[in-house]
Design an enzyme around this catalytic site. Structure first.
Site, PDB file in Angstrom:
ATOM      1  N   SER A 164      -9.955  -0.539   7.068  1.00  0.00           N
ATOM      2  CA  SER A 164      -9.454  -0.330   5.716  1.00  0.00           C
ATOM      3  C   SER A 164      -8.762  -1.523   5.089  1.00  0.00           C
ATOM      4  O   SER A 164      -8.381  -1.473   3.925  1.00  0.00           O
ATOM      5  CB  SER A 164      -8.499   0.870   5.688  1.00  0.00           C
ATOM      6  OG  SER A 164      -9.203   2.069   5.892  1.00  0.00           O
TER       7      SER A 164
ATOM      8  N   SER B 188      -9.463   1.878   2.882  1.00  0.00           N
ATOM      9  CA  SER B 188      -8.566   2.596   1.999  1.00  0.00           C
ATOM     10  C   SER B 188      -7.508   1.716   1.334  1.00  0.00           C
ATOM     11  O   SER B 188      -6.746   2.190   0.506  1.00  0.00           O
ATOM     12  CB  SER B 188      -7.865   3.703   2.797  1.00  0.00           C
ATOM     13  OG  SER B 188      -7.055   3.159   3.820  1.00  0.00           O
TER      14      SER B 188
ATOM     15  N   LYS C  53       0.836  -1.202   0.000  1.00  0.00           N
ATOM     16  CA  LYS C  53       0.000   0.000   0.000  1.00  0.00           C
ATOM     17  C   LYS C  53       0.872   1.253   0.000  1.00  0.00           C
ATOM     18  O   LYS C  53       1.899   1.308   0.687  1.00  0.00           O
ATOM     19  CB  LYS C  53      -0.912  -0.017   1.223  1.00  0.00           C
ATOM     20  CG  LYS C  53      -1.953   1.106   1.274  1.00  0.00           C
ATOM     21  CD  LYS C  53      -2.880   0.904   2.453  1.00  0.00           C
ATOM     22  CE  LYS C  53      -3.925   2.000   2.579  1.00  0.00           C
ATOM     23  NZ  LYS C  53      -4.860   1.759   3.698  1.00  0.00           N
TER      24      LYS C  53
END
Length: 468
Positions: free
Chosen positions: A180, A156, A81
């Site tokens: 997330s 996210s 990420k």
């Protein structure tokens, strides 16, 4: 019959690498080719390190051929990420002004994965600063759900879940502060684990709310997450758990397991989709058939957890980014700016009282879990929604049931337990006691295997290519 690399699970690929049925170079090239062919309509990767990764793949291939494989992650490509430092790549957090913020060193979790022999593929998409929703005022196009490109992947850790679901890489590292990892795992139909807090190092990770941030794996199956987790942990992190994970027998019976069903979080909620309720009931039936003893448990009301968590995380988010927001508001997208400003208005006494309430809620869940081994409930109230749904009245409804366990720090696992009439994934959530991540992985694997849904993949994306 051996599955094609892009639809093989991480665990299958690990076994194939160990048996020399596939090479790390071949596997990496498969990932790179698939990214090149279809990520133009998914937007799951922000940056690739193709040349460096290929050097590492060749080194892994040489080591494996010499009989020097270091472990099950050796030679496995992994996505990261884009708020986690990877040396030589920008850590953008998908903020436009950070495109040149090149990391000088690897984050702790990246270093641990490299030590385990994993090959770092690149940086993956997310909403700006891990805040908010699909953003249409960003230099990056919004990431899209591979089950239907018109739908939201959730966030996210959007790119992390998308890339696994679409077969672009076998595993990814995501982060979460309020669901997330588990939310995009739910909407993209993959497995995602929020480990016990502080189990995986946050060194080299751009913070959102420090007291609730954590890192975890996303992969196609629960078994895959179980392989990834120990490789993400430092050797000094929870050594007893690390040892249990190293000898974990996922196939061990769960007969006699005490399961607490948190029905009051979801059963009478008007926003719950009937198909989510049906899939949850089916999973509970499977647990019972596997020999688990089910009972209904009651925690505090969901709203208490949610309000307490926001009263902590929002001011912490503003504390991280407030100075930059005041000095350079133009650097932030409208959604991110509005969310961060919410934290500015939380008084100190509200934050302090919320931290006290947090301790009480931790004590409360610990007491409930003296009588049960795990908790079970849906991950989200509905399957994936259309991109842009947040701007509609429906977007004002909190669709996630994950936030309480970010507040309490318990490990929580999400995995696919069914599909909607439109063919969109649904998900079940299993929550454990602190440092009993191995148990929820074993329970999740048992249910996932019994449900037998992991052969169903997103439809070929070629039909969407012209439109996007």
């Amino acid at each position: 019959m051996t599955a094609e690399p892009h639809i093989a699970t991480l665990s299958e690929l690990s076994r194939q690498l160990g048996a020399r049925e596939i090479s790390p170079v071949e596997l990496l090239q498969t990932c790179l080719d698939r990214i090149a062919s279809i990520d133009c309509c998914l937007h799951s990767f922000n940056a690739l390190r193709a040349e460096s990764a290929m050097v590492e793949a060749r080194a892994a291939e040489h080591a494996i051929m010499q009989g020097k494989r270091t472990g099950p992650m050796h030679g496995i490509p992994v996505g990261i990420k884009d708020l986690i430092d990877v040396a030589g790549l920008p850590t953008t957090a998908q903020a436009a002004h950070r495109v040149n913020a090149v990391a000088r060193a690897d984050a702790g979790v990246v270093a641990a994965l490299k030590q385990a022999g994993a090959i770092i593929l690149g940086k993956q998409a997310m909403p700006e600063y891990a805040v908010g929703i699909a953003q249409f005022d960003s230099p990056w196009p919004p990431a899209r759900n591979p089950w239907n490109l018109e739908y939201h992947p959730s966030g996210s850790s959007s790119g992390s879940a998308i890339s696994v679901a679409a077969g672009l890489c076998p595993g990814s590292v995501g982060s979460e502060t309020a669901g997330s990892i588990r939310d995009p795992a739910s909407w993209c139909g993959v497995a995602g684990l929020k480990p016990t807090d502080e189990l995986v190092s946050l060194a080299g990770v751009l913070p959102l709310a420090r007291s609730m941030d954590c890192l975890g794996p996303l992969a196609w199956t629960v078994e895959d997450c179980a392989l990834m987790l120990p490789a993400m942990m430092a050797q000094s992190s929870a050594p007893a758990l690390l040892q249990r994970l190293g000898t974990l027998d996922l196939g061990k019976s769960i007969k006699g397991l005490r399961v607490g069903v948190v029905r009051h979080f979801y059963e009478n909620d008007a926003d719950m989709a009937p198909e989510v309720l049906a899939a949850t009931d089916n999973a509970l039936r499977v647990l019972s058939e596997l020999g688990a003893h089910l009972s209904t448990v009651r925690l505090e009301d969901f709203a208490i957890y949610a309000t307490t968590a926001r009263s902590i995380s929002w001011p912490e988010e503003y504390a991280e980014h407030g100075a930059e927001l005041r000095d350079h508001p133009e650097r932030f997208g409208s959604v991110t700016r509005s969310r961060l400003e919410d934290g500015m208005d939380v008084p100190a006494h509200v934050y302090i009282n919320a931290r006290r309430r947090q301790a009480e809620l931790v004590d409360g869940i610990n007491k409930v879990m003296r009588d049960v081994d795990v908790l079970v409930l849906p991950t989200t109230k509905k399957p994936a929604q259309l991109l842009g749904y947040e701007a509609t009245p429906a977007g004002e409804i909190e669709l996630s049931l994950t936030r309480p366990f970010n507040l309490t720090g318990n490990p929580a696992l999400s995995f696919c337990n069914g599909f909607s009439e439109q063919g969109l994934p649904l998900a079940l959530q299993i929550v454990g006691r602190h440092l009993e991540d191995d148990l929820i992985l074993r329970v999740g694997h048992a249910v996932e295997t019994a449900l037998g849904l992991r052969s169903r993949r997103p439809l070929p994306l070629s039909r969407y290519m012209k439109a996007h």
